[in-house]
Design a protein around this motif. Structure first.
Motif, short mmCIF file in Angstrom:
data_model
loop_
_atom_site.label_atom_id
_atom_site.label_comp_id
_atom_site.label_asym_id
_atom_site.label_seq_id
_atom_site.Cartn_x
_atom_site.Cartn_y
_atom_site.Cartn_z
N LEU A 1 -10.92 2.60 6.06
CA LEU A 1 -11.23 1.20 6.38
C LEU A 1 -10.73 0.21 5.32
CD1 LEU A 1 -14.73 1.35 8.11
CD2 LEU A 1 -12.47 1.06 9.14
N PRO A 2 -10.77 0.55 4.03
CA PRO A 2 -10.21 -0.39 3.04
C PRO A 2 -8.70 -0.58 3.20
CG PRO A 2 -11.74 1.12 1.98
CD PRO A 2 -11.50 1.66 3.36
N LEU A 3 -8.02 0.33 3.89
CA LEU A 3 -6.57 0.25 4.06
C LEU A 3 -6.16 -0.40 5.38
CD1 LEU A 3 -5.63 3.90 2.98
CD2 LEU A 3 -5.54 1.84 1.55
N GLN B 1 0.82 -1.21 0.00
CA GLN B 1 0.00 0.00 0.00
C GLN B 1 0.86 1.27 0.00
OE1 GLN B 1 -3.57 -2.13 2.61
NE2 GLN B 1 -2.61 -0.29 3.41
N ASP B 2 0.26 2.35 -0.52
CA ASP B 2 0.90 3.67 -0.47
C ASP B 2 0.65 4.35 0.86
OD1 ASP B 2 1.74 3.36 -3.09
OD2 ASP B 2 0.02 4.42 -3.93
N PHE B 3 -0.47 3.98 1.52
CA PHE B 3 -0.86 4.57 2.80
C PHE B 3 -1.27 3.45 3.75
CE2 PHE B 3 -1.66 7.69 -0.49
CZ PHE B 3 -1.08 8.84 0.03
N VAL B 4 -1.15 3.71 5.06
CA VAL B 4 -1.42 2.65 6.04
C VAL B 4 -2.26 3.19 7.20
CG1 VAL B 4 0.70 1.41 5.52
CG2 VAL B 4 0.72 3.17 7.30
N THR C 1 -18.22 2.38 12.53
CA THR C 1 -18.85 1.11 12.89
C THR C 1 -18.34 -0.01 12.02
OG1 THR C 1 -20.98 -0.08 12.95
CG2 THR C 1 -20.78 1.73 11.39
N ALA C 2 -18.46 -1.23 12.53
CA ALA C 2 -18.01 -2.40 11.77
C ALA C 2 -19.00 -2.77 10.66
CB ALA C 2 -17.82 -3.59 12.70
N ARG C 3 -20.20 -2.22 10.70
CA ARG C 3 -21.22 -2.55 9.71
C ARG C 3 -21.23 -1.52 8.60
NH1 ARG C 3 -25.48 -6.41 11.58
NH2 ARG C 3 -26.21 -5.96 9.47
N THR C 4 -21.19 -2.01 7.36
CA THR C 4 -21.24 -1.09 6.22
C THR C 4 -22.66 -0.59 5.95
OG1 THR C 4 -21.48 -2.97 4.69
CG2 THR C 4 -19.25 -2.15 5.12
#
Length: 246
Positions: free
Chosen positions: A189-191, A121-124, A168-171
Motif C-alpha cells: 500500500l505505501p507503493l 520507486q524500485d517496485f510498483v 481495507t482502506a482503513r489503517t
C-alpha cells in the motif's frame, strides 16, 4: 512461465518505466519510450521467447484460462489483485489451489531498473477497480454521504472483514486470520498508485487492450500498435488532451 491480464500487466509494466497512462497535468500519454518498453516486454514474453500462454491473452475467457493454468501448475506467475487470494484460489472455488498457504507466495513487481519506477520507486503496484462513490447529480447528497460514512465506520468494516477478509482502506481495521493479505497490504500500500478518475478512462482502457493484444498476437509491431493507440485516443479525448513524449 508467467501471465498478466492485459490491463494489470500493462499498468504494472508501464509504472515500472516511470510513466502512467496520464501525465501530471491530466493529459493522456499517447506515445513515449515507456509505452514502447512495455509493448516490447509483451513482445519478448509472448512472441519472441514464448514464455507465456499467448492464447490466454487473446481469448474471451482467457482470464479464466490463466486461473486454471495457475491452479494446475502450468503457469508459475500471475499479475493479479488481492482478490485472487481471497476469492479465486480460496478453498471451494473452481480454481482453488491445494495447500495454498504452503505452495503459493507473492513478490513485489520491480521497476524496469532500480529507481526507475513511478515516483522513483524500485517496485510498483496499482489499486482500484471497485469502490463506492457519490453521484454528483444525486438529489440526496446528505443521505448518500451518511450511508457511505456508516458503511466505512470501523465497526462496519470489521463486521465485513469477518465475512471475507480483504485489504481495507482503513489503517485502523485489521485483516483477521490472513497473514498473506496482512503482509501484502503493509508492504504494497505505501507503493501503490490509482487508476485515473476520468470519464474517458474506460474507453481509453479498451484501446490499451487492443494495443497490447495486437502485439501479443504478432499482428502489429510495438511501434505500429502505439501509433494506432495514439490515433484512437486522440479520437476519444481530443488532441488537446493528449501528449506525446517522443
Amino acid at each position: 512461465m508467467g501471465e498478466a491480464t492485459t490491463m494489470q500487466g500493462y499498468w504494472l509494466a508501464l509504472l515500472g518505466t516511470g510513466e502512467g497512462v496520464m501525465d501530471d497535468s491530466g493529459k493522456y500519454i499517447v506515445s513515449s519510450q515507456g509505452i514502447l518498453d512495455t509493448l516490447n516486454l509483451y513482445k519478448t514474453i509472448y512472441v519472441d521467447e514464448q514464455l507465456g500462454d499467448q492464447r490466454a491473452q487473446l481469448l474471451a475467457d482467457g482470464r479464466n484460462r490463466s486461473f486454471a493454468n495457475f491452479r494446475d501448475g502450468v503457469t508459475a506467475l500471475l499479475f493479479e489483485g488481492d482478490y485472487f487470494y481471497r476469492s479465486v484460489t480460496a478453498e471451494g472455488s473452481e480454481f482453488a489451489v491445494a495447500d495454498r498457504d504452503k505452495v503459493m507466495g507473492w513478490a513485489k513487481v520491480p521497476a524496469e531498473k532500480p529507481g526507475m519506477g513511478i515516483r522513483g520507486q524500485d517496485f510498483v503496484t496499482i489499486s482500484g477497480g471497485t469502490g463506492f462513490v457519490l453521484n454528483p447529480a444525486t438529489d440526496a447528497p446528505k443521505e448518500a454521504w451518511a450511508l457511505l460514512s456508516f458503511m466505512n465506520e470501523p465497526e462496519m468494516q470489521n463486521a465485513f472483514q469477518a465475512i471475507q477478509p480483504r485489504i481495507t482502506a482503513r489503517t485502523d481495521v485489521e485483516i483477521p486470520d490472513s497473514p498473506f493479505l496482512t503482509e501484502t497490504s503493509r508492504t504494497l500500500l505505501p507503493l501503490t498508485t490509482a487508476r485515473p478518475n476520468d470519464e474517458n478512462y474506460n474507453a481509453v482502457s479498451a484501446e490499451i487492450q487492443r494495443m497490447t493484444e495486437a502485439v501479443v498476437s504478432g499482428e502489429l509491431s510495438p511501434e505500429e500498435a502505439m501509433a494506432q493507440y495514439k490515433a484512437s485516443v486522440i479520437g476519444i479525448v481530443g488532441e488537446e488532451n493528449t501528449v506525446s513524449l517522443l
